[in-house]
Write a protein that holds these residues in place. Structure first.
Motif, PDB file in Angstrom:
ATOM      1  N   ILE A   1       0.740  -1.242   0.055  1.00  0.00           N
ATOM      2  CA  ILE A   1      -0.001   0.483  -0.071  1.00  0.00           C
ATOM      3  C   ILE A   1       0.856   1.492   0.085  1.00  0.00           C
ATOM      4  O   ILE A   1       2.069   1.039   1.149  1.00  0.00           O
ATOM      5  N   LEU A   2       1.199   2.154  -0.800  1.00  0.00           N
ATOM      6  CA  LEU A   2       1.371   3.546  -1.027  1.00  0.00           C
ATOM      7  C   LEU A   2       0.553   4.462  -1.014  1.00  0.00           C
ATOM      8  O   LEU A   2      -0.506   4.899  -1.470  1.00  0.00           O
ATOM      9  N   LEU A   3       1.236   5.398  -0.247  1.00  0.00           N
ATOM     10  CA  LEU A   3       0.274   6.039   0.126  1.00  0.00           C
ATOM     11  C   LEU A   3       0.714   7.555  -0.319  1.00  0.00           C
ATOM     12  O   LEU A   3       1.963   7.532  -0.507  1.00  0.00           O
ATOM     13  N   GLY A   4      -0.107   8.300  -1.132  1.00  0.00           N
ATOM     14  CA  GLY A   4       0.174   9.400  -2.168  1.00  0.00           C
ATOM     15  C   GLY A   4       0.801  10.368  -1.401  1.00  0.00           C
ATOM     16  O   GLY A   4       1.001  10.554   0.104  1.00  0.00           O
ATOM     17  N   GLY A   5       1.063  11.754  -1.932  1.00  0.00           N
ATOM     18  CA  GLY A   5       1.909  12.875  -1.304  1.00  0.00           C
ATOM     19  C   GLY A   5       2.924  13.150  -1.483  1.00  0.00           C
ATOM     20  O   GLY A   5       3.750  14.306  -1.270  1.00  0.00           O
ATOM     21  N   PHE A   6       4.142  12.200  -2.269  1.00  0.00           N
ATOM     22  CA  PHE A   6       4.664  12.210  -2.956  1.00  0.00           C
ATOM     23  C   PHE A   6       4.672  12.826  -4.519  1.00  0.00           C
ATOM     24  O   PHE A   6       5.646  13.343  -5.372  1.00  0.00           O
ATOM     25  N   GLU A   7       3.912  12.991  -5.370  1.00  0.00           N
ATOM     26  CA  GLU A   7       3.038  13.718  -6.273  1.00  0.00           C
ATOM     27  C   GLU A   7       2.540  15.289  -6.117  1.00  0.00           C
ATOM     28  O   GLU A   7       2.319  15.586  -5.561  1.00  0.00           O
TER      29      GLU A   7
ATOM     30  N   GLU B   1      10.613   9.073  -2.637  1.00  0.00           N
ATOM     31  CA  GLU B   1      11.273   8.114  -1.844  1.00  0.00           C
ATOM     32  C   GLU B   1      10.054   7.096  -1.832  1.00  0.00           C
ATOM     33  O   GLU B   1      10.555   5.485  -2.437  1.00  0.00           O
ATOM     34  N   ARG B   2       8.994   7.670  -1.950  1.00  0.00           N
ATOM     35  CA  ARG B   2       7.307   6.515  -1.295  1.00  0.00           C
ATOM     36  C   ARG B   2       7.374   6.274  -2.822  1.00  0.00           C
ATOM     37  O   ARG B   2       6.960   4.218  -2.913  1.00  0.00           O
ATOM     38  N   LEU B   3       7.502   6.740  -3.569  1.00  0.00           N
ATOM     39  CA  LEU B   3       7.341   5.731  -4.842  1.00  0.00           C
ATOM     40  C   LEU B   3       8.415   4.535  -5.338  1.00  0.00           C
ATOM     41  O   LEU B   3       8.040   3.901  -5.791  1.00  0.00           O
ATOM     42  N   THR B   4       9.800   5.521  -5.709  1.00  0.00           N
ATOM     43  CA  THR B   4      10.611   4.236  -5.965  1.00  0.00           C
ATOM     44  C   THR B   4      11.037   3.456  -5.078  1.00  0.00           C
ATOM     45  O   THR B   4      10.939   2.538  -5.600  1.00  0.00           O
TER      46      THR B   4
ATOM     47  N   SER C   1       6.265   7.840   4.440  1.00  0.00           N
ATOM     48  CA  SER C   1       7.694   8.781   5.065  1.00  0.00           C
ATOM     49  C   SER C   1       7.114   8.279   6.411  1.00  0.00           C
ATOM     50  O   SER C   1       6.300   8.000   6.994  1.00  0.00           O
ATOM     51  N   ALA C   2       8.220   7.934   7.161  1.00  0.00           N
ATOM     52  CA  ALA C   2       9.135   7.357   8.403  1.00  0.00           C
ATOM     53  C   ALA C   2       8.159   8.744   9.491  1.00  0.00           C
ATOM     54  O   ALA C   2       7.558   8.464  10.056  1.00  0.00           O
ATOM     55  N   TYR C   3       8.198  10.114   9.063  1.00  0.00           N
ATOM     56  CA  TYR C   3       7.494  11.499  10.219  1.00  0.00           C
ATOM     57  C   TYR C   3       6.133  10.621  10.185  1.00  0.00           C
ATOM     58  O   TYR C   3       5.120  10.656  10.993  1.00  0.00           O
ATOM     59  N   HIS C   4       6.109  10.205   9.300  1.00  0.00           N
ATOM     60  CA  HIS C   4       3.632   9.852   8.856  1.00  0.00           C
ATOM     61  C   HIS C   4       3.027   8.462   9.062  1.00  0.00           C
ATOM     62  O   HIS C   4       1.985   8.642   9.422  1.00  0.00           O
TER      63      HIS C   4
END
Length: 265
Positions: free
Chosen positions: A85-91, A109-112, A192-195
């Motif tokens: 499961i990939l959370l958005g926010g990288f685009e 980095e979420r996407l890669t 992301s780690a903080y999230h």
């Protein structure tokens, strides 16, 4: 309503806004010859700028969030994985819509990492979840993300796109309606780690058995708690990001969207 209220409230109380408002109030007080009041507001505004713009206040706030799951990052999960499961926010949907291609931000980095995991786990579904999180609206990224994965060599039958959600809570709920997670399913959660603490809390509450896979670290570790920033804007941006997450954790706990206040491993 919750989405709009959270955006408006945070815009007003984020540290960078408070610094601006305090300095503005100080200048107004000076013009009204209220010297003591002016001194208070100007000191408060400058204090925020120094503590969180230059000194490492922002890093101190973000470190507990990033460290919460930092020691639990698997290279590739060994158990049977139902999906990633990939959370958005990288685009950046607005830039993509205007310029074409796929515009990414500092959270790319979420996407890669999701693509790397997808290749290492060829039987797992790949789920992208995320719509526009902007109060002013924006473009969803589902089609572009799906096309990216297909062009990167993933089987289209593995890809699931959810692009209506605007919050982490909606990420979990809307995705659940698409994938119908079972009690014996295991899902790798990439964000992301903080999230990650807030995300884990929400997805667990929604009924997922998740393996946290934090990426996009903003700090090198505890040593950054004493490292000043090289620009005021970077420090304030880091602080705003951390405060948003801490307030999000509190809000989700109070509203019952996450069981613990500070989810952990």
């Amino acid at each position: 309503m919750f989405f709009v209220a959270s955006k408006v409230i945070f815009f007003c109380i984020q540290p960078s806004s408070l610094a601006f408002l305090a300095l503005a109030a100080g200048l107004i007080s000076l013009s009204l010859k209220r010297s003591k009041l002016a001194a208070f507001f100007l000191s408060a505004g400058l204090g925020i700028v120094v503590l969180f713009g230059f000194l490492p206040g922002g890093n101190i706030l973000v470190l507990p969030l990033e460290q919460r799951f930092a020691s639990h990052v698997p290279d590739v999960p060994h158990e049977k994985i139902s999906g990633i499961i990939l959370l958005g926010g990288f685009e950046d949907g607005a830039i993509t819509a205007s310029r074409g291609g796929l515009a990414l931000n500092e959270s790319a980095e979420r996407l890669t990492e999701t693509l790397r995991l997808a290749r290492a786990l060829p039987d797992a579904k790949v789920i992208f979840t995320g719509g526009s999180g902007s109060l002013l609206g924006g473009e969803g990224m589902g089609a572009q993300i799906g096309q990216f994965f297909i062009e990167a060599g993933l089987d289209p039958s593995r890809i699931v796109i959810e692009n209506k959600s605007r919050t982490t809570y909606e990420n979990a709920v809307f995705t659940k309606a698409l994938v119908n997670p079972k009690s014996d399913d295991t899902w790798v959660l990439v964000t992301s780690a903080y999230h990650m603490p807030r995300s884990v809390g929400v997805f667990r509450k929604a009924g997922y058995n998740v393996v946290p896979y934090p990426v996009d670290f903003r700090t090198r570790g505890r040593r950054d708690a004493i490292r000043p920033f090289d620009s005021i804007s970077a420090g304030l941006q880091r602080t705003d990001l951390a405060v948003k997450e801490w307030l999000g954790l509190l809000a989700y706990w109070v509203t019952g969207r996450s069981a613990p206040l500070f989810p952990g491993p």
